[in-house]
Write a protein that holds these residues in place. Structure first.
Motif, mmCIF file in Angstrom:
data_model
loop_
_atom_site.group_PDB
_atom_site.id
_atom_site.type_symbol
_atom_site.label_atom_id
_atom_site.label_comp_id
_atom_site.label_asym_id
_atom_site.label_seq_id
_atom_site.Cartn_x
_atom_site.Cartn_y
_atom_site.Cartn_z
ATOM 1 N N THR A 2 0.830 -1.198 0.000
ATOM 2 C CA THR A 2 0.000 0.000 0.000
ATOM 3 C C THR A 2 0.862 1.244 0.000
ATOM 4 N N ASP A 3 0.444 2.241 -0.773
ATOM 5 C CA ASP A 3 1.127 3.525 -0.755
ATOM 6 C C ASP A 3 0.737 4.245 0.534
ATOM 7 N N VAL A 4 1.703 4.540 1.374
ATOM 8 C CA VAL A 4 1.432 5.087 2.696
ATOM 9 C C VAL A 4 0.926 6.535 2.643
ATOM 10 N N ARG A 7 -2.863 7.045 2.745
ATOM 11 C CA ARG A 7 -3.397 6.603 4.043
ATOM 12 C C ARG A 7 -3.131 7.652 5.108
ATOM 13 N N ILE A 8 -1.945 8.277 5.062
ATOM 14 C CA ILE A 8 -1.654 9.355 6.016
ATOM 15 C C ILE A 8 -2.651 10.493 5.808
ATOM 16 N N LEU A 48 7.882 7.866 10.286
ATOM 17 C CA LEU A 48 6.575 7.220 10.245
ATOM 18 C C LEU A 48 6.035 6.991 11.658
ATOM 19 N N LEU A 62 -0.669 2.377 9.155
ATOM 20 C CA LEU A 62 -0.368 3.160 7.955
ATOM 21 C C LEU A 62 -0.168 2.259 6.741
ATOM 22 N N PHE A 63 0.127 0.986 6.980
ATOM 23 C CA PHE A 63 0.382 0.051 5.882
ATOM 24 C C PHE A 63 -0.717 -0.997 5.725
#
Length: 187
Positions: A2-4, A7-8, A48, A62-63
């Motif tokens: 997953t592109d973090v 999500r952030i 992170l 986050l992942f």
């Protein structure tokens, strides 16, 4: 994987947190956080961790690729206790990661309160429900606060940005429930 970044951004916007506020809490520049959210920069594990902490989630959150909300049981004996004022016990009953709301149960011994002074936290919608006993919820700054006497089954809704304080002026333990949406960032 997953592109973090997105999500952030999703966690940040869900919490109504500005980019600048997240950057400050994570000890980063706003431009770096912006680039990270857009997938144009990478971050160290240390960074992170700071970002996750500022958002009230874990680095694993986050992942996490599975966003499906599943039933999650929290047993009374397993509720995380938050240290508060003497005579007050406050428990988080919603589980992390906090998505759309956070819920707390609290017990106030006779004479106990949330503290000597009213407090604020973020700018979310908060609902206080009295389960048993009686409490007074003061809303507003000291000297100009409006007091609301509440008994079992009574509730009051307000913004977390309004100074507030709860006190049990009765002679029995009071139990209350707070529901906050969206979750407020931890200080």
């Amino acid at each position: 994987m997953t592109d973090v970044g997105p999500r952030i951004r999703a966690y940040r916007t869900m919490r109504r947190m500005t980019l600048r506020a997240l950057a400050t809490a994570a000890q980063a520049s706003p431009s770096f956080v912006s680039q990270l959210e857009r997938g144009r920069a990478g971050a160290s594990i240390g960074m992170l961790r700071r970002i996750a902490s500022a958002l009230g989630v874990t680095v694993a959150d986050l992942f996490a690729e599975d966003d499906e909300v599943r039933p999650r049981v929290v047993r009374r004996a397993e509720r995380p206790e938050l240290r508060t004022a003497p005579g007050t016990r406050k428990y988080l009953i919603s589980q992390r990661p906090l998505r759309n709301l956070e819920v707390y149960a609290a017990e106030f011994d006779p004479g106990a309160s949330t503290g000597a002074e009213p407090y604020t936290h973020g700018d979310a919608q908060e609902l206080l429900l009295v389960l048993s006993g009686r409490v007074t919820l003061s809303l507003g700054p000291p000297g100009a606060a409006a007091d609301h006497a509440l008994g079992p089954g009574d509730s009051l809704e307000y913004r977390t940005s309004v100074p507030h304080r709860v006190v049990n002026e009765g002679d029995e333990t009071a139990e209350v429930l707070w529901v906050i949406s969206p979750p407020t960032p931890s200080d």
